[in-house]
Design a protein around this motif. Sequence first.
Motif, PDB file in Angstrom:
ATOM      1  N   GLY A 157      -6.395   1.797   4.426  1.00  0.00           N
ATOM      2  CA  GLY A 157      -5.693   2.888   3.763  1.00  0.00           C
ATOM      3  C   GLY A 157      -6.601   3.568   2.772  1.00  0.00           C
ATOM      4  O   GLY A 157      -7.611   3.004   2.351  1.00  0.00           O
ATOM      5  N   ASP A 158      -6.242   4.777   2.385  1.00  0.00           N
ATOM      6  CA  ASP A 158      -7.127   5.554   1.507  1.00  0.00           C
ATOM      7  C   ASP A 158      -6.827   5.343   0.028  1.00  0.00           C
ATOM      8  O   ASP A 158      -7.577   5.834  -0.812  1.00  0.00           O
ATOM      9  CB  ASP A 158      -7.052   7.050   1.846  1.00  0.00           C
ATOM     10  N   ALA A 159      -5.761   4.642  -0.296  1.00  0.00           N
ATOM     11  CA  ALA A 159      -5.373   4.500  -1.701  1.00  0.00           C
ATOM     12  C   ALA A 159      -5.445   3.040  -2.146  1.00  0.00           C
ATOM     13  O   ALA A 159      -5.232   2.125  -1.334  1.00  0.00           O
ATOM     14  CB  ALA A 159      -3.950   5.018  -1.909  1.00  0.00           C
ATOM     15  N   ARG A 177      -3.287   1.427  -3.687  1.00  0.00           N
ATOM     16  CA  ARG A 177      -2.001   0.760  -3.461  1.00  0.00           C
ATOM     17  C   ARG A 177      -1.881   0.242  -2.028  1.00  0.00           C
ATOM     18  O   ARG A 177      -1.111  -0.677  -1.773  1.00  0.00           O
ATOM     19  CB  ARG A 177      -0.837   1.692  -3.794  1.00  0.00           C
ATOM     20  N   ASP A 178      -2.631   0.848  -1.095  1.00  0.00           N
ATOM     21  CA  ASP A 178      -2.617   0.341   0.279  1.00  0.00           C
ATOM     22  C   ASP A 178      -3.264  -1.042   0.334  1.00  0.00           C
ATOM     23  O   ASP A 178      -2.731  -1.970   0.954  1.00  0.00           O
ATOM     24  CB  ASP A 178      -3.369   1.294   1.212  1.00  0.00           C
ATOM     25  N   VAL A 179      -4.420  -1.136  -0.315  1.00  0.00           N
ATOM     26  CA  VAL A 179      -5.145  -2.404  -0.314  1.00  0.00           C
ATOM     27  C   VAL A 179      -4.340  -3.466  -1.056  1.00  0.00           C
ATOM     28  O   VAL A 179      -4.241  -4.618  -0.620  1.00  0.00           O
ATOM     29  CB  VAL A 179      -6.541  -2.214  -0.944  1.00  0.00           C
ATOM     30  N   LEU A 208      -2.196   0.628   9.500  1.00  0.00           N
ATOM     31  CA  LEU A 208      -2.835   1.861   9.040  1.00  0.00           C
ATOM     32  C   LEU A 208      -1.888   2.652   8.155  1.00  0.00           C
ATOM     33  O   LEU A 208      -0.718   2.865   8.514  1.00  0.00           O
ATOM     34  CB  LEU A 208      -3.237   2.731  10.242  1.00  0.00           C
ATOM     35  N   ASP A 209      -2.409   3.070   7.017  1.00  0.00           N
ATOM     36  CA  ASP A 209      -1.719   4.084   6.230  1.00  0.00           C
ATOM     37  C   ASP A 209      -1.704   5.373   7.058  1.00  0.00           C
ATOM     38  O   ASP A 209      -2.495   5.526   7.992  1.00  0.00           O
ATOM     39  CB  ASP A 209      -2.483   4.278   4.914  1.00  0.00           C
ATOM     40  N   ARG A 210      -0.818   6.276   6.737  1.00  0.00           N
ATOM     41  CA  ARG A 210      -0.756   7.530   7.502  1.00  0.00           C
ATOM     42  C   ARG A 210      -1.511   8.659   6.792  1.00  0.00           C
ATOM     43  O   ARG A 210      -2.638   8.964   7.153  1.00  0.00           O
ATOM     44  CB  ARG A 210       0.718   7.922   7.737  1.00  0.00           C
ATOM     45  N   ASP A 211      -0.891   9.241   5.769  1.00  0.00           N
ATOM     46  CA  ASP A 211      -1.454  10.437   5.126  1.00  0.00           C
ATOM     47  C   ASP A 211      -2.742  10.108   4.369  1.00  0.00           C
ATOM     48  O   ASP A 211      -2.757   9.234   3.499  1.00  0.00           O
ATOM     49  CB  ASP A 211      -0.427  11.055   4.178  1.00  0.00           C
ATOM     50  N   GLY A 212      -3.817  10.787   4.733  1.00  0.00           N
ATOM     51  CA  GLY A 212      -5.103  10.532   4.100  1.00  0.00           C
ATOM     52  C   GLY A 212      -5.932   9.492   4.821  1.00  0.00           C
ATOM     53  O   GLY A 212      -7.080   9.241   4.437  1.00  0.00           O
ATOM     54  N   THR A 213      -5.344   8.872   5.842  1.00  0.00           N
ATOM     55  CA  THR A 213      -6.062   7.863   6.620  1.00  0.00           C
ATOM     56  C   THR A 213      -6.105   8.275   8.097  1.00  0.00           C
ATOM     57  O   THR A 213      -7.167   8.348   8.701  1.00  0.00           O
ATOM     58  CB  THR A 213      -5.408   6.486   6.466  1.00  0.00           C
ATOM     59  N   LEU A 214      -4.933   8.545   8.664  1.00  0.00           N
ATOM     60  CA  LEU A 214      -4.877   9.035  10.046  1.00  0.00           C
ATOM     61  C   LEU A 214      -4.940  10.552  10.099  1.00  0.00           C
ATOM     62  O   LEU A 214      -5.495  11.131  11.031  1.00  0.00           O
ATOM     63  CB  LEU A 214      -3.571   8.563  10.714  1.00  0.00           C
TER      64      LEU A 214
HETATM   65 MG   LIG Z   1      -2.645   7.658   2.043  1.00  0.00          MG
END
Ligand SMILES: [Mg+2]
Length: 175
Positions: free
Chosen positions: A133-135, A137-139, A8-14
């Motif tokens: 993730g929300d971005a 770059r996460d994917v 899990l991404d953190r900021d914007g996801t959790l």
């Molecule tokens: Mg994020």
Amino acid sequence: MAGKALFLDRDGTLNVDTDFLHRIEDFIWLPGAPEAVRWANDHGYLVIVVTNQSGVARGYFPEEDVGRLHNWMNEDLKRFGAHIDAFYYCPHLPDGPLPAYAKVCDCRKPKPGLIEAACRDYDIDRNASLLIGDAPRDVECAERAGVRGVRYEGGSLLDLVVKELSGDGPRLAAG
Ligand SMILES: [Mg+2]
Ligand SMILES: [Zn+2]
């Protein structure tokens, strides 16, 4: 036997992405986030946070703040009967002002270094794992590590986790 992981991404996801979050008092869980962690815990997934924290490299806050916030997240998750198994973060930024952190690293997403590190530390079956993730770059980071990546675009994180990790979703018992 190799285990499966939910990255899990953190900021914007959790949690709500307030720029360069580092203070506990600014932390707000996003809808269904603690419950999503709990669901993954209960379904045999390692829950591993992978997060870029270039605020360290920018001199906005020290690494101790990152660790303290992550410890607090796990303390707070106890209220939900949930836990995060590990946190991996990138404190770097190539053009940052602090020499110790100003480098081209392998771990700043979309590079796959954070996931690679987790896979070295834990016996993880990448094919059975997922990143959310929300971005973009996460994917991309997930795909470069050979893990399926899904974009979180708001709403309940729990709903997304259940949908992605339980095939067609919950079924009613045949009657
Ligand atoms: Mg994020
Ligand atoms: Zn890095």
